[in-house]
Design a protein around this motif. Structure first.
Motif, PDB file in Angstrom:
ATOM      1  N   UNK A   1      -3.924  -5.043  16.756  1.00 50.58           N
ATOM      2  CA  UNK A   1      -3.705  -4.544  15.407  1.00 50.58           C
ATOM      3  C   UNK A   1      -2.205  -4.527  15.169  1.00 50.58           C
ATOM      4  N   UNK A   2      -1.749  -5.220  14.143  1.00 49.16           N
ATOM      5  CA  UNK A   2      -0.337  -5.277  13.809  1.00 49.16           C
ATOM      6  C   UNK A   2      -0.172  -4.837  12.372  1.00 49.16           C
ATOM      7  N   UNK A   3       0.770  -3.924  12.132  1.00 52.32           N
ATOM      8  CA  UNK A   3       1.037  -3.507  10.764  1.00 52.32           C
ATOM      9  C   UNK A   3       2.494  -3.097  10.639  1.00 52.32           C
ATOM     10  N   UNK A   4       2.992  -3.146   9.411  1.00 52.02           N
ATOM     11  CA  UNK A   4       4.343  -2.712   9.091  1.00 52.02           C
ATOM     12  C   UNK A   4       4.235  -1.339   8.466  1.00 52.02           C
ATOM     13  N   UNK A   5       5.170  -0.457   8.781  1.00 50.57           N
ATOM     14  CA  UNK A   5       5.194   0.880   8.228  1.00 50.57           C
ATOM     15  C   UNK A   5       6.615   1.251   7.855  1.00 50.57           C
ATOM     16  N   UNK A   6       6.782   1.812   6.665  1.00 51.53           N
ATOM     17  CA  UNK A   6       8.079   2.335   6.258  1.00 51.53           C
ATOM     18  C   UNK A   6       7.861   3.687   5.642  1.00 51.53           C
TER      19      UNK A   6
ATOM     20  N   UNK B   1       0.860  -1.173   0.000  1.00 47.15           N
ATOM     21  CA  UNK B   1       0.000   0.000   0.000  1.00 47.15           C
ATOM     22  C   UNK B   1       0.898   1.225   0.000  1.00 47.15           C
ATOM     23  N   UNK B   2       0.604   2.189  -0.871  1.00 48.03           N
ATOM     24  CA  UNK B   2       1.435   3.389  -0.963  1.00 48.03           C
ATOM     25  C   UNK B   2       0.554   4.601  -1.166  1.00 48.03           C
TER      26      UNK B   2
END
Length: 173
Positions: A166-171, A136-137
């Motif tokens: 709630x678990x998510x990756x963010x960069x 997702x961007x």
């Protein structure tokens, strides 16, 4: 520019079809105002999208506003590099009903954005996605003075959950 009465709404969503072709440095904004003076950008596009696409914008932060003004605005930098502009069709605001998702709910965006009201986000192929082949961007990387909302299109049923997480990756930067 138009105004809409959202009195009595619970989850208003704006939906429209769009195509756009902008030159370097040009962009378009969807903005809202509750008073006709101060405008808040809630969606923006730049670059090129030559196929018609459906865009949905969550208007729930403005539910029950009796005079929400909505405008589409183009900002051009006046250089010689121009495109064909912004084409908008089938503009509508509707009461979203969504539905319910049960646990466990997992999203890797490889199947598209069918569970989301995107408002400025898209999926892209990625070689470094943690799971799946897409990430997702945000569609506008330099819209630093605005917010791009991503809203889950359905409610999540937590009635049987004892310790939901709630678990998510963010960069990003």
């Amino acid at each position: 520019l138009t105004a809409i009465d959202l009195s009595g709404t619970t989850w208003p969503v704006l939906r429209f079809q769009e195509q756009y072709d902008f030159g370097s440095g040009d962009r378009a904004y969807l903005e809202v105002s509750t008073n006709g003076t101060s405008w808040t950008p809630i969606y923006s596009v730049s670059g090129r999208q030559t196929n018609w696409q459906t865009s949905k914008i969550d208007l729930s932060p403005y539910k029950n506003q009796d005079n929400l003004r909505i405008r589409f605005r183009i900002q051009a930098n006046n250089d010689a590099n121009v495109g064909d502009g912004w084409k908008i069709a089938s503009f509508e605001i509707f009461e979203h009903t969504g539905g319910t998702l049960s646990l466990p709910f997992r999203e890797d965006f490889s199947s598209g954005l069918g569970n989301w009201i995107t408002g400025g986000w898209s999926t892209r192929e990625s070689a470094d996605a943690v799971k799946g082949s897409r990430i997702l961007a945000d569609t506008v990387n330099d819209l630093h003075w605005s917010d791009l909302y991503l809203t889950l299109e359905k409610n999540v049923d937590l009635t049987t959950a004892t310790d939901p997480q709630l678990v998510f990756w963010y960069r990003g930067s």
